[in-house]
Design a protein around this motif. Structure first.
Motif, mmCIF file in Angstrom:
data_model
loop_
_atom_site.group_PDB
_atom_site.id
_atom_site.type_symbol
_atom_site.label_atom_id
_atom_site.label_comp_id
_atom_site.label_asym_id
_atom_site.label_seq_id
_atom_site.Cartn_x
_atom_site.Cartn_y
_atom_site.Cartn_z
ATOM 1 N N GLU A 125 67.231 -37.973 46.097
ATOM 2 C CA GLU A 125 67.242 -36.998 47.190
ATOM 3 C C GLU A 125 68.203 -35.850 46.879
ATOM 4 O O GLU A 125 67.851 -34.664 47.026
ATOM 5 N N ARG A 169 67.184 -31.901 46.213
ATOM 6 C CA ARG A 169 67.767 -30.822 47.011
ATOM 7 C C ARG A 169 68.465 -29.788 46.127
ATOM 8 O O ARG A 169 68.469 -28.599 46.435
ATOM 9 N N TYR A 209 77.364 -34.278 54.409
ATOM 10 C CA TYR A 209 75.980 -34.743 54.284
ATOM 11 C C TYR A 209 75.105 -34.459 55.512
ATOM 12 O O TYR A 209 73.981 -33.944 55.365
ATOM 13 N N GLU A 269 74.308 -30.806 55.511
ATOM 14 C CA GLU A 269 73.388 -30.513 54.396
ATOM 15 C C GLU A 269 71.964 -30.918 54.766
ATOM 16 O O GLU A 269 71.007 -30.165 54.517
ATOM 17 N N THR A 270 71.812 -32.105 55.353
ATOM 18 C CA THR A 270 70.486 -32.592 55.727
ATOM 19 C C THR A 270 69.822 -31.653 56.725
ATOM 20 O O THR A 270 68.629 -31.338 56.613
ATOM 21 N N TYR A 300 68.626 -28.522 54.907
ATOM 22 C CA TYR A 300 67.480 -28.719 54.016
ATOM 23 C C TYR A 300 66.212 -29.168 54.760
ATOM 24 O O TYR A 300 65.137 -29.185 54.170
ATOM 25 N N THR A 301 66.342 -29.533 56.019
ATOM 26 C CA THR A 301 65.162 -30.001 56.762
ATOM 27 C C THR A 301 64.752 -29.053 57.882
ATOM 28 O O THR A 301 63.769 -29.299 58.573
ATOM 29 N N ARG A 308 77.492 -39.795 52.089
ATOM 30 C CA ARG A 308 76.364 -40.661 51.736
ATOM 31 C C ARG A 308 76.824 -42.101 51.465
ATOM 32 O O ARG A 308 76.045 -43.043 51.626
#
Length: 654
Positions: free
Chosen positions: A116, A120, A193, A196-197, A200-201, A356
């Motif tokens: 993952e 990314r 994290y 970041e998620t 990116y989503t 993570r």
């Protein structure tokens, strides 16, 4: 002569463990009645056979001799008590801790996170955010309040209000007043994290729902997505922007940077100009070279864009202005994103340091709760809960004066007993975290859950040798390697260095092994300019002293020639030296011109002890070690089970 335990042990530690051939576990030999078994011998032989260059050591009889000799040395180390040394204990503990990481994480989850993260990393996201602060340990009421506040702000933006203006008004990130929440471009592992998620989503142009991180709740707006530009290494020349700016000062600074640029266009060295004129004190002495960087790592997006905009190594930019001053940037190297297989170890390390890692930890905890039986003493747990008051929230709660009644078993993990006092100590240490969970009974339950997870992990870690035979084997081999290293240092290395009489005696008995070939005493003059070497050649012909040659050809501002005096041995292929007295012709090697003058030829002959002492010590150490094994066989009783060995050989040869 002694660099690490790995160079000492004849069977080296390797990462892969080859499967031993099937054979029943029988006693192969004993040392002072201590048994050593066939399965270990077969495993070690198979694991190391490809590393052995000496064909004689592949012979099973010879290998058994080596193996017995090795175990004799370990027996001696244990007899001397070297296993009790603090340095040894600490180093073994450290190694075991490092090795255990491969067994104390969920490999499937780790692999998924690596993939993952790598996927990314192929993109860079440009995002802005609004922050509503909320402490990690905030009470449910305060957490809900912050969440609802973030939700209300999102409604305003979705309804049409300008994100940048709202960020300036309400964001609790201090930088928002200046940057309007804009964080620029970044890639994976640059932000926490959860943030970041969200970045990116969330689709370009949209705003995420409130995202919780350790800083609070964020609303993330994605402004753009582009291909990852990788990293670059550049050098720059910088003229700083002064605190006070006037038209006159601006004109002077721009004139300076333009003059530097003109010098570059005329062919002058970028590195030399950076060293002379750049006002970046950190990079100027290094020719303006900056550490390699990726998008979002510098405080200037303009600087990054110019740097990444250069195409070929050696290209440099026109002068440009950033918030810090005026720059000229030279591209040294572009570093594209590596392939996944090249980055796996690096990404694994990043994940372990990142949020993570909580995912990996939680996955393992869930497995251990299923794997091991945990029994709790409910009566004692109730008594512990009753002993903790609301003073805990202010950090004023004290441990009970008499903790004897809590020394009973609170919980049991398999066969390991943990007392109530141990949990009370955990509660006391957690008090510093200022947990806000209410009521107090719920807070204690929360701490207890983490405490049990910790105890499960400790139990699992302590029993890795039982769970994983290959782990036990590797730790045992490293343990023996450390012991042998310490033993060799004590019995061989130090003795060889300190025994001057024995060393001299060994040298005298083996003088034929320590001989010089023909040698020459030579002077070498070198320069980047052929003219200066020609001048030096004339001076050498006239037997001018070397210091005088330097004085004539070098100036205060320029070192035009370098002079080196050395003695070279015949067979040194790196030097173009004729083995006869006299002056060579001028020759060029890469970017430099050379001339050599051989002062004298020294015929072959014996070396003195001082001239070859390092090699003599090394040989003497080997001599001592070879004789030492014979002495150990006298000190310890060794019995080999010949019948078992013959049967084993027949099995291994099939």
């Amino acid at each position: 002569m002694k660099s690490s335990p790995f160079l000492v042990v004849f069977f080296m530690l390797v990462t892969s463990v080859l499967v031993a051939q099937n054979s029943a576990k029988e006693v192969l030999f004993t040392i002072d009645e201590k048994p050593y078994f066939t399965d270990e011998f077969v495993r070690v032989y198979n694991k190391n056979i490809d590393l052995v260059k000496d064909e004689s050591q592949k012979d099973l009889n010879q290998y058994l001799e080596l193996f017995v000799a090795y175990k004799l040395k370990i027996a001696k180390a244990n007899k001397l008590g070297l296993q009790n040394g603090q340095q040894y204990i600490n180093e073994l503990k450290s190694y075991r801790g490092q090795l255990s990481k491969n067994y104390t994480s969920d490999s499937k989850v780790t692999k998924a996170l690596i993939e993952e993260g790598y996927n990314r990393m192929q993109k860079e996201v440009k995002a802005a955010h609004i922050l509503i602060k909320c402490d990690e340990n905030a009470s449910p009421e305060d957490t809900l309040k912050a969440f609802n506040q973030a939700l209300d702000i999102r409604k305003r933006i979705v309804s049409g209000e300008n994100f940048e203006e709202v960020a300036q008004q309400v964001s609790q990130d201090p930088s928002a007043k200046e940057n309007k929440g804009n964080l620029g471009y970044f890639s994976a592992f640059r932000m926490v994290y959860p943030f970041e998620t969200a970045a990116y989503t969330t689709k370009v142009g949209e705003v995420s729902k409130p995202v919780r991180t350790r800083f609070g709740y964020h609303l993330v707006k994605v402004l753009d997505v582009r291909e990852n530009r990788g990293e670059v290494t550049v050098a720059h020349i910088m003229v700083l922007k002064p605190q006070t700016i006037t038209p006159e000062i601006t004109a002077k600074i721009t004139s300076t940077i333009k003059d530097i640029y003109a010098k570059l266009k005329q062919g002058e060295s970028f590195e030399a100009l950076a060293n002379q004129f750049s006002e970046d004190k950190n990079s100027a002495p290094k020719g303006g070279v900056l550490p390699r960087f990726a998008s979002g790592q510098l405080s200037s997006e303009i600087f990054e864009n110019v740097a990444f905009g250069l195409k070929n190594a050696g290209d440099y930019s026109e002068p440009f202005e950033s918030q810090f001053g005026w720059h000229i940037v030279k591209l040294l190297e572009k570093h594209p994103v590596k392939k996944l297989e090249e980055m796996e170890r690096e990404l694994d390390t990043k994940i372990r340091k990142d949020d993570r890692s909580r995912i990996i930890t939680n996955t393992l905890n869930a497995k251990l709760r299923t794997k091991y039986k945990v029994v709790r003493n409910e009566k004692l747990y109730t008594k512990i809960k009753a002993s903790v008051t609301d003073k805990y929230y202010t950090g004023e709660w004290k441990l009970p004066e008499d903790t004897k009644e809590f020394d009973a078993e609170l919980l049991k993990v398999e066969n390991k007993s943990i007392t109530g006092s141990t949990f009370l100590q955990e509660l006391n240490s957690k008090q510093k975290s200022k947990l806000a969970i209410k009521p107090i009974s719920k807070l204690i339950d929360n701490v207890y859950t983490s405490f049990v997870d910790g105890q499960l992990n400790t139990y699992y870690n302590d029993n890795l040798e039982t769970e994983f035979p290959e782990f036990a084997n590797i730790v045992e081999e490293y343990r023996d390697g450390l012991l042998l290293f310490d033993l060799m240092e004590k019995e061989i290395w130090n003795k060889a260095k300190q025994d001057s009489i024995g060393l001299k005696k060994h040298f005298e008995a083996n003088k034929a092994n320590y001989q010089w070939k023909n040698r020459v005493e030579v002077v070498t003059v070198s320069s980047a300019k052929e003219d200066f070497v020609k001048k030096a050649m004339k001076l050498l012909k006239s037997d001018v002293k070397l210091d005088d040659i330097k004085a004539k050809l070098n100036t205060k501002d320029a070192v035009n020639v370098m002079i080196k005096e050395e003695i070279l041995e015949e067979g040194d292929a790196t030097k173009k030296i004729a083995f006869k007295v006299g002056l060579s012709e001028i020759y060029k090697d890469k970017d430099f011109y050379y001339v050599n003058k051989v002062i004298k030829v020294i015929p072959a002959g014996p070396k003195t002890l001082e001239e070859t002492k390092g090699r003599v010590i090394n040989d003497y150490q080997q001599y001592l070690e070879d004789n030492w094994v014979s002495e150990l066989k006298k000190e310890f009783k060794v019995n080999t089970n010949t019948a078992v060995f013959e049967k084993l050989k027949a099995t291994m040869k099939k």
